[in-house]
Design a protein around this motif. Sequence first.
Motif, PDB file in Angstrom:
ATOM      1  N   ILE A 142       0.942  -1.140   0.085  1.00  0.00           N
ATOM      2  CA  ILE A 142      -0.090  -0.158   0.162  1.00  0.00           C
ATOM      3  C   ILE A 142       0.903   1.271   0.025  1.00  0.00           C
ATOM      4  N   ILE A 143       2.077   1.180   0.831  1.00  0.00           N
ATOM      5  CA  ILE A 143       2.747   2.561   0.858  1.00  0.00           C
ATOM      6  C   ILE A 143       3.556   2.772  -0.520  1.00  0.00           C
ATOM      7  N   LEU A 144       3.960   1.732  -1.084  1.00  0.00           N
ATOM      8  CA  LEU A 144       4.704   1.746  -2.500  1.00  0.00           C
ATOM      9  C   LEU A 144       3.792   2.097  -3.509  1.00  0.00           C
ATOM     10  N   THR A 145       2.390   1.305  -3.770  1.00  0.00           N
ATOM     11  CA  THR A 145       1.613   1.488  -4.742  1.00  0.00           C
ATOM     12  C   THR A 145       0.769   2.880  -4.741  1.00  0.00           C
ATOM     13  N   THR A 146       0.257   2.955  -3.445  1.00  0.00           N
ATOM     14  CA  THR A 146      -0.855   3.999  -3.205  1.00  0.00           C
ATOM     15  C   THR A 146      -0.175   5.348  -2.822  1.00  0.00           C
ATOM     16  N   ILE A 147       0.284   5.081  -1.322  1.00  0.00           N
ATOM     17  CA  ILE A 147       0.765   6.413  -0.701  1.00  0.00           C
ATOM     18  C   ILE A 147       1.884   7.044  -1.346  1.00  0.00           C
ATOM     19  N   ALA A 148       2.520   6.410  -1.803  1.00  0.00           N
ATOM     20  CA  ALA A 148       3.817   6.920  -2.501  1.00  0.00           C
ATOM     21  C   ALA A 148       3.600   7.684  -3.982  1.00  0.00           C
ATOM     22  N   THR A 149       2.442   7.410  -4.551  1.00  0.00           N
ATOM     23  CA  THR A 149       2.083   7.562  -5.961  1.00  0.00           C
ATOM     24  C   THR A 149       1.006   8.373  -5.918  1.00  0.00           C
ATOM     25  N   GLU A 150      -0.032   8.611  -5.133  1.00  0.00           N
ATOM     26  CA  GLU A 150      -1.139   9.289  -5.157  1.00  0.00           C
ATOM     27  C   GLU A 150      -1.686   9.284  -3.715  1.00  0.00           C
ATOM     28  N   PRO A 151      -0.892  10.026  -2.876  1.00  0.00           N
ATOM     29  CA  PRO A 151      -1.284  10.151  -1.516  1.00  0.00           C
ATOM     30  C   PRO A 151      -2.565  10.761  -1.046  1.00  0.00           C
ATOM     31  N   LYS A 152      -2.934  11.792  -1.887  1.00  0.00           N
ATOM     32  CA  LYS A 152      -4.385  12.268  -1.611  1.00  0.00           C
ATOM     33  C   LYS A 152      -5.348  11.579  -2.176  1.00  0.00           C
ATOM     34  N   SER A 153      -5.264  10.413  -2.564  1.00  0.00           N
ATOM     35  CA  SER A 153      -6.373   9.482  -2.961  1.00  0.00           C
ATOM     36  C   SER A 153      -7.232   8.872  -1.906  1.00  0.00           C
ATOM     37  N   ALA A 154      -6.632   8.849  -0.622  1.00  0.00           N
ATOM     38  CA  ALA A 154      -7.235   8.127   0.462  1.00  0.00           C
ATOM     39  C   ALA A 154      -8.155   9.078   1.275  1.00  0.00           C
ATOM     40  N   LYS A 155      -8.944   8.607   1.916  1.00  0.00           N
ATOM     41  CA  LYS A 155     -10.207   9.452   2.772  1.00  0.00           C
ATOM     42  C   LYS A 155      -9.507  10.351   3.465  1.00  0.00           C
ATOM     43  N   LYS A 156     -10.149  11.554   3.388  1.00  0.00           N
ATOM     44  CA  LYS A 156      -9.605  12.767   4.295  1.00  0.00           C
ATOM     45  C   LYS A 156     -10.174  12.884   5.549  1.00  0.00           C
TER      46      LYS A 156
END
Length: 80
Positions: free
Chosen positions: A25-39
């Motif tokens: 998750i860190i490598l594929t989501t957070i590092a590439t699109e960090p603002k795609s998660a729930k605010k």
Amino acid sequence: MRFTKEAVKDIQKLIPRLKAKLKTIILTTIATEPKSAKKLVGDLEGFYSLRLSYQDRIIYSINEKTHTIFIHKTKTHYGD
């Protein structure tokens, strides 16, 4: 990317399968699109949340000036 002391302690408590999932998750989501998660709102305004497991969430923040992501928690404490 930086991890708080609390996040490091949380990671140490995770089972191996969740540690591997966290890394993905860190490598594929957070590092590439960090603002795609729930605010998050309220007391955690400015933080983001991604599901790690049914119970556990990854809570992180972004420092726009330094372009650094801070992982604050990786394990919730339901039932503690």
